[in-house]
Design an enzyme around this catalytic site. Structure first.
Site, PDB file in Angstrom:
ATOM      1  N   GLU A   1       7.835  27.171  28.285  1.00  0.00           N
ATOM      2  CA  GLU A   1       7.898  28.055  27.080  1.00  0.00           C
ATOM      3  C   GLU A   1       9.057  27.704  26.280  1.00  0.00           C
ATOM      4  OE1 GLU A   1       6.681  30.014  25.316  1.00  0.00           O
ATOM      5  OE2 GLU A   1       7.407  31.847  24.899  1.00  0.00           O
TER       6      GLU A   1
ATOM      7  N   THR B   1       6.769  31.743  14.639  1.00  0.00           N
ATOM      8  CA  THR B   1       8.014  32.469  15.449  1.00  0.00           C
ATOM      9  C   THR B   1       9.342  32.077  14.934  1.00  0.00           C
ATOM     10  OG1 THR B   1       6.423  32.526  17.307  1.00  0.00           O
ATOM     11  CG2 THR B   1       8.639  32.970  18.037  1.00  0.00           C
TER      12      THR B   1
HETATM   13  N1  HSE Z   1      10.050  38.548  21.605  1.00  0.00           N
HETATM   14  C1  HSE Z   1       9.751  37.411  20.842  1.00  0.00           C
HETATM   15  C2  HSE Z   1       9.794  37.842  19.407  1.00  0.00           C
HETATM   16  C3  HSE Z   1       8.199  37.325  21.286  1.00  0.00           C
HETATM   17  O1  HSE Z   1       9.489  38.773  19.028  1.00  0.00           O
HETATM   18  O2  HSE Z   1      10.319  37.016  18.659  1.00  0.00           O
HETATM   19  C4  HSE Z   1       7.833  36.019  20.331  1.00  0.00           C
HETATM   20  O3  HSE Z   1       8.117  34.750  21.239  1.00  0.00           O
END
Ligand code: HSE
Length: 316
Positions: free
Chosen positions: A138, A191
């Protein structure tokens, strides 16, 4: 361990999608969905080394080189730990969920790779012991080290991560009637971008408020107290910063709440949105209401209705 004695010939596994943050716990809370998810096949081979021989459902986007592939790297990381990086293994990766959706797609692949290879070897490690290896996969994809997708995809349920650094993860109770409606709108939210826009600082007031919501949600899970859950499913830190990345975020959220959802916010880093609901019928209604808002503005979208998946990764 004798390679040819212990290994099975072939295994096929399913690793589910997951919802990082679970609305109230940025990077430290996540839950597993029953669908969608990835399928990974691992099979022994007489050719030394780990090779990815087939990838489907990725529109040609994923690398075949094991070192660069999320599932491949997780599997390699496990084989290296076992001191057997040259064992002949073929992997097939079947992506059955959208990429970059906020549903933990790369985490599911990483979990699937590590879990499938462990099973092929006769399960030398327990599921929980596979967590660091799935995390390596990941990390390759996301660059970050937070287990809020990997841990629920591997172990199932709702997982609290007391420390990402030490991978100190704990399963929380899941009330019977808890359902998720997750809507994936087809807009791009990277992301990396969704993380880069976050302020590194929060106020004391925000910290106090969000700690109350996290504590309230955890307590509600232990007590199956849906009223407390409805009061607690709020995010005053991340949501206000990321809402701008999702078209009509506030209208979608209001539609879900009006349809009876206990809470609604961003799934992981987005763009998917999750509504947690009491009962499948409410989840259906909330999901359809969320879909209607996206559809009215011409944004194609997909709805997944799911109970919390208690199993995580499984052999098919
Ligand atoms: N916790 C992470 C975020 C989840 O909100 O950026 C996505 O990888």
């Amino acid at each position: 361990m004798q390679y040819h004695e212990i290994m099975k010939k072939e295994v096929r596994v399913f690793a589910p999608a997951s919802v990082g943050n679970a609305i109230v716990g940025f990077d430290i809370l996540g839950l597993a969905l029953t669908k969608p998810g990835d399928e990974i096949v691992a099979r022994r081979s007489d050719v030394p080394g780990l090779r990815i021989v087939s990838i489907t459902g990725d529109e040609g986007k994923l690398p075949y080189e094991a070192e660069k592939n999320t599932a491949g790297f997780a599997a390699l990381s496990l084989l290296r730990h076992l001191g057997q990086p040259d064992w002949g293994i073929e992997l097939e990766i079947h992506k059955r969920m959208p990429f970059g959706s906020g549903l933990g797609s790369s985490a599911a692949s990483a979990v699937g790779g590590a879990y499938a290879v462990n099973l092929l070897l006769g399960s030398p490690l327990s599921k929980k012991e596979l967590l660091p290896f799935a995390m390596h996969g990941e990390q390759l994809a996301s660059g970050g080290f937070h287990a809020d997708n990997v841990a629920p995809s591997l172990l199932g349920g709702i997982i609290l991560i007391c420390s990402n650094q030490n991978l100190d993860v704990h399963s929380l109770p899941v009330p019977d009637e808890l359902f998720a409606a997750v809507v994936y709108p087809e807009v791009e939210v990277l992301t990396k971008t969704a993380r880069s826009i976050l302020s590194p600082n929060i106020s004391l007031r925000q910290h106090i408020e969000q700690s109350g919501f996290l504590g309230g949600f955890v307590t509600a899970l232990f007590r199956s107290d849906y009223e407390l859950m409805a009061r607690s499913l709020r995010d005053v830190i991340i949501e206000p910063q990321r809402a701008q990345l999702i078209p009509n975020f506030h209208q979608v959220q209001s539609a879900a709440l009006s349809a009876g959802a206990l809470g609604c916010s961003i799934s992981g880093a987005g763009p998917s949105m999750i509504a947690l609901c009491r009962g499948e019928a409410v989840a259906q209604a909330a999901g359809q209401a969320m879909q209607a808002v996206f559809s009215e503005t011409g944004i194609r979208n997909e709805l997944f209705i799911s109970a919390v998946n208690p199993h995580g990764a499984i052999e098919l």
